[in-house]
Design a protein around this motif. Structure first.
Motif, PDB file in Angstrom:
ATOM      1  N   THR A 113       0.807  -1.221   0.000  1.00 39.91           N
ATOM      2  CA  THR A 113       0.000   0.000   0.000  1.00 39.91           C
ATOM      3  C   THR A 113       0.844   1.277   0.000  1.00 39.91           C
ATOM      4  N   PRO A 114       1.842   1.418   0.896  1.00 40.34           N
ATOM      5  CA  PRO A 114       2.626   2.665   0.888  1.00 40.34           C
ATOM      6  C   PRO A 114       3.333   2.914  -0.438  1.00 40.34           C
ATOM      7  N   GLU A 115       3.914   1.870  -1.020  1.00 44.83           N
ATOM      8  CA  GLU A 115       4.597   2.040  -2.307  1.00 44.83           C
ATOM      9  C   GLU A 115       3.591   2.377  -3.406  1.00 44.83           C
ATOM     10  N   ALA A 116       2.440   1.724  -3.380  1.00 45.87           N
ATOM     11  CA  ALA A 116       1.415   2.000  -4.388  1.00 45.87           C
ATOM     12  C   ALA A 116       0.928   3.444  -4.292  1.00 45.87           C
ATOM     13  N   GLU A 117       0.797   3.951  -3.073  1.00 45.67           N
ATOM     14  CA  GLU A 117       0.365   5.335  -2.887  1.00 45.67           C
ATOM     15  C   GLU A 117       1.422   6.306  -3.404  1.00 45.67           C
ATOM     16  N   LEU A 118       2.693   5.991  -3.176  1.00 49.58           N
ATOM     17  CA  LEU A 118       3.779   6.824  -3.693  1.00 49.58           C
ATOM     18  C   LEU A 118       3.756   6.864  -5.219  1.00 49.58           C
ATOM     19  N   LYS A 119       3.622   5.697  -5.828  1.00 49.11           N
ATOM     20  CA  LYS A 119       3.588   5.623  -7.288  1.00 49.11           C
ATOM     21  C   LYS A 119       2.382   6.380  -7.846  1.00 49.11           C
ATOM     22  N   ALA A 120       1.240   6.243  -7.187  1.00 51.76           N
ATOM     23  CA  ALA A 120       0.039   6.937  -7.642  1.00 51.76           C
ATOM     24  C   ALA A 120       0.236   8.450  -7.566  1.00 51.76           C
ATOM     25  N   SER A 121       0.869   8.909  -6.499  1.00 47.20           N
ATOM     26  CA  SER A 121       1.121  10.345  -6.354  1.00 47.20           C
ATOM     27  C   SER A 121       2.081  10.844  -7.426  1.00 47.20           C
ATOM     28  N   LEU A 122       3.111  10.055  -7.712  1.00 45.04           N
ATOM     29  CA  LEU A 122       4.059  10.426  -8.761  1.00 45.04           C
ATOM     30  C   LEU A 122       3.357  10.529 -10.116  1.00 45.04           C
ATOM     31  N   ARG A 123       2.504   9.564 -10.400  1.00 50.56           N
ATOM     32  CA  ARG A 123       1.796   9.563 -11.682  1.00 50.56           C
ATOM     33  C   ARG A 123       0.853  10.759 -11.782  1.00 50.56           C
ATOM     34  N   GLU A 124       0.152  11.082 -10.709  1.00 45.00           N
ATOM     35  CA  GLU A 124      -0.762  12.220 -10.724  1.00 45.00           C
ATOM     36  C   GLU A 124      -0.010  13.520 -11.032  1.00 45.00           C
ATOM     37  N   VAL A 125       1.147  13.667 -10.388  1.00 43.83           N
ATOM     38  CA  VAL A 125       1.921  14.897 -10.559  1.00 43.83           C
ATOM     39  C   VAL A 125       2.586  14.951 -11.931  1.00 43.83           C
ATOM     40  N   LEU A 126       3.195  13.839 -12.342  1.00 43.76           N
ATOM     41  CA  LEU A 126       4.016  13.846 -13.548  1.00 43.76           C
ATOM     42  C   LEU A 126       3.233  13.607 -14.836  1.00 43.76           C
ATOM     43  N   LEU A 127       2.054  13.009 -14.727  1.00 48.07           N
ATOM     44  CA  LEU A 127       1.279  12.713 -15.933  1.00 48.07           C
ATOM     45  C   LEU A 127      -0.067  13.429 -15.991  1.00 48.07           C
ATOM     46  N   ASP A 128      -0.640  13.731 -14.823  1.00 48.79           N
ATOM     47  CA  ASP A 128      -2.000  14.285 -14.803  1.00 48.79           C
ATOM     48  C   ASP A 128      -2.046  15.754 -14.396  1.00 48.79           C
ATOM     49  N   ASP A 129      -0.881  16.391 -14.303  1.00 50.86           N
ATOM     50  CA  ASP A 129      -0.801  17.827 -14.004  1.00 50.86           C
ATOM     51  C   ASP A 129      -1.394  18.204 -12.654  1.00 50.86           C
ATOM     52  N   VAL A 130      -1.356  17.282 -11.703  1.00 53.66           N
ATOM     53  CA  VAL A 130      -1.789  17.615 -10.340  1.00 53.66           C
ATOM     54  C   VAL A 130      -0.662  18.386  -9.653  1.00 53.66           C
ATOM     55  N   GLU A 131      -0.998  19.502  -9.020  1.00 54.19           N
ATOM     56  CA  GLU A 131       0.018  20.311  -8.342  1.00 54.19           C
ATOM     57  C   GLU A 131       0.560  19.536  -7.131  1.00 54.19           C
ATOM     58  N   PRO A 132       1.881  19.316  -7.057  1.00 56.02           N
ATOM     59  CA  PRO A 132       2.445  18.533  -5.951  1.00 56.02           C
ATOM     60  C   PRO A 132       2.472  19.330  -4.653  1.00 56.02           C
ATOM     61  N   ASP A 133       2.369  18.608  -3.533  1.00 56.43           N
ATOM     62  CA  ASP A 133       2.539  19.257  -2.238  1.00 56.43           C
ATOM     63  C   ASP A 133       4.030  19.375  -1.932  1.00 56.43           C
ATOM     64  N   SER A 134       4.339  19.937  -0.788  1.00 54.79           N
ATOM     65  CA  SER A 134       5.733  20.199  -0.425  1.00 54.79           C
ATOM     66  C   SER A 134       6.550  18.915  -0.369  1.00 54.79           C
ATOM     67  N   PHE A 135       5.987  17.880   0.239  1.00 53.90           N
ATOM     68  CA  PHE A 135       6.708  16.610   0.343  1.00 53.90           C
ATOM     69  C   PHE A 135       7.032  16.054  -1.033  1.00 53.90           C
ATOM     70  N   MET A 136       6.040  16.018  -1.913  1.00 52.38           N
ATOM     71  CA  MET A 136       6.251  15.416  -3.219  1.00 52.38           C
ATOM     72  C   MET A 136       7.205  16.254  -4.073  1.00 52.38           C
ATOM     73  N   MET A 137       7.140  17.570  -3.966  1.00 55.38           N
ATOM     74  CA  MET A 137       8.050  18.412  -4.733  1.00 55.38           C
ATOM     75  C   MET A 137       9.510  18.139  -4.346  1.00 55.38           C
ATOM     76  N   CYS A 138       9.767  18.105  -3.050  1.00 55.49           N
ATOM     77  CA  CYS A 138      11.140  17.891  -2.580  1.00 55.49           C
ATOM     78  C   CYS A 138      11.612  16.462  -2.888  1.00 55.49           C
ATOM     79  N   LEU A 139      10.714  15.482  -2.760  1.00 53.72           N
ATOM     80  CA  LEU A 139      11.070  14.107  -3.104  1.00 53.72           C
ATOM     81  C   LEU A 139      11.410  14.008  -4.580  1.00 53.72           C
ATOM     82  N   ILE A 140      10.630  14.645  -5.436  1.00 54.67           N
ATOM     83  CA  ILE A 140      10.892  14.618  -6.879  1.00 54.67           C
ATOM     84  C   ILE A 140      12.253  15.230  -7.193  1.00 54.67           C
ATOM     85  N   ALA A 141      12.596  16.334  -6.529  1.00 53.98           N
ATOM     86  CA  ALA A 141      13.916  16.944  -6.743  1.00 53.98           C
ATOM     87  C   ALA A 141      15.028  15.962  -6.384  1.00 53.98           C
ATOM     88  N   LEU A 142      14.841  15.221  -5.298  1.00 57.77           N
ATOM     89  CA  LEU A 142      15.831  14.232  -4.870  1.00 57.77           C
ATOM     90  C   LEU A 142      15.926  13.072  -5.863  1.00 57.77           C
TER      91      LEU A 142
END
Length: 253
Positions: free
Chosen positions: A165-194
């Motif tokens: 579940t945790p990994e699936a949620e991470l992947k879903a969030s990545l897909r939403e941000v990177l493919l569906d133009d969902v604005e990322p929150d602070s955590f996801m923005m910094c994780l993506i930079a890393l």
């Protein structure tokens, strides 16, 4: 990776209070995306400097969110000031143990060092290329019932996933941000930079590309790069961060 750590820490998008509300920490998210969920392997755990450095960066950001460390830049010079540059450094502002896996992963060693203030980030990364940090992150995930511990060849531990579940949620969030133009929150923005910086230092993406279909990744990569640039180019003034550092030190005296 020293510059990356500094850029994220000083970014206006590094909102510690928001990040602490995430379901996983940076280091846990990083390991879940790195690890093979079926075999439990972390390819390159002891041999790949970039992957290990990315994890140390994630742990430092976790510690920064807990107000245990701050990242600053010290001005260096040579040839009588003809050559000047800024060297990223880390300082412990609160040596109190976190009472979490972060202590064994890095913080106990860092807080117990003779150089607790102004420690070169470059030297810190060089001193922790032994794969131990990943083990402690994954042991914590095992305690939470997300992975299990298995013994492999020569006693090397493996950590296959049992709760996806945790990994699936991470992947879903990545897909939403990177493919569906969902604005990322602070955590996801910094994780993506890393993730983006770590993958850029590898021959082939190991942290993002494996989680997308080839056609989807071709569309996701430019967005990944754009978000990483947003994080790294939007700095809070360093003087403000130094004031926060001094305030944290005063609060813990």
């Amino acid at each position: 990776f020293a510059a990356l750590t500094t850029d994220i820490f000083h970014s206006a998008h590094f909102d510690k209070n928001h990040i602490l509300r995430a379901h996983v920490s940076f280091s846990q998210a990083y390991c879940l995306l790195w690890q093979d969920p079926d075999t439990g392997d972390l390819d390159g755990r002891r041999s790949c400097g970039a992957l290990q450095a990315g994890l140390i960066c994630a742990i430092l950001l976790d510690l920064a969110c807990l107000d245990r460390v701050v990242i600053t830049s010290q001005e260096k010079q040579m040839l009588g000031g003809l050559m000047k540059w800024k060297a990223p450094s880390v300082s412990v502002v609160d040596p109190t143990p976190t009472s979490s896996y972060l202590d064994e992963a890095l913080f106990t060693k860092l807080a117990g060092s003779k150089k607790r203030t102004g420690r070169s980030l470059e030297s810190l990364f060089m001193d922790n290329f032994d794969g131990r940090a990943a083990k402690h992150v994954l042991l914590e995930l095992a305690q939470q019932g997300i992975v299990r511990v298995e013994r492999g060849l020569c006693g090397m531990k493996k950590f296959p996933t049992i709760d996806r579940t945790p990994e699936a949620e991470l992947k879903a969030s990545l897909r939403e941000v990177l493919l569906d133009d969902v604005e990322p929150d602070s955590f996801m923005m910094c994780l993506i930079a890393l993730l983006e910086h770590t993958d850029a230092n590898l021959f082939s993406s190991r942290l993002t590309k494996p989680h997308f279909e080839p056609a989807d990744y071709a569309n996701a990569k430019p967005v990944l790069q754009k978000i990483a640039q947003r994080v790294r180019s939007c700095w809070v003034e360093e003087e403000e961060c130094e004031m926060v550092s001094l305030a944290a030190q005063d609060a813990n005296m």
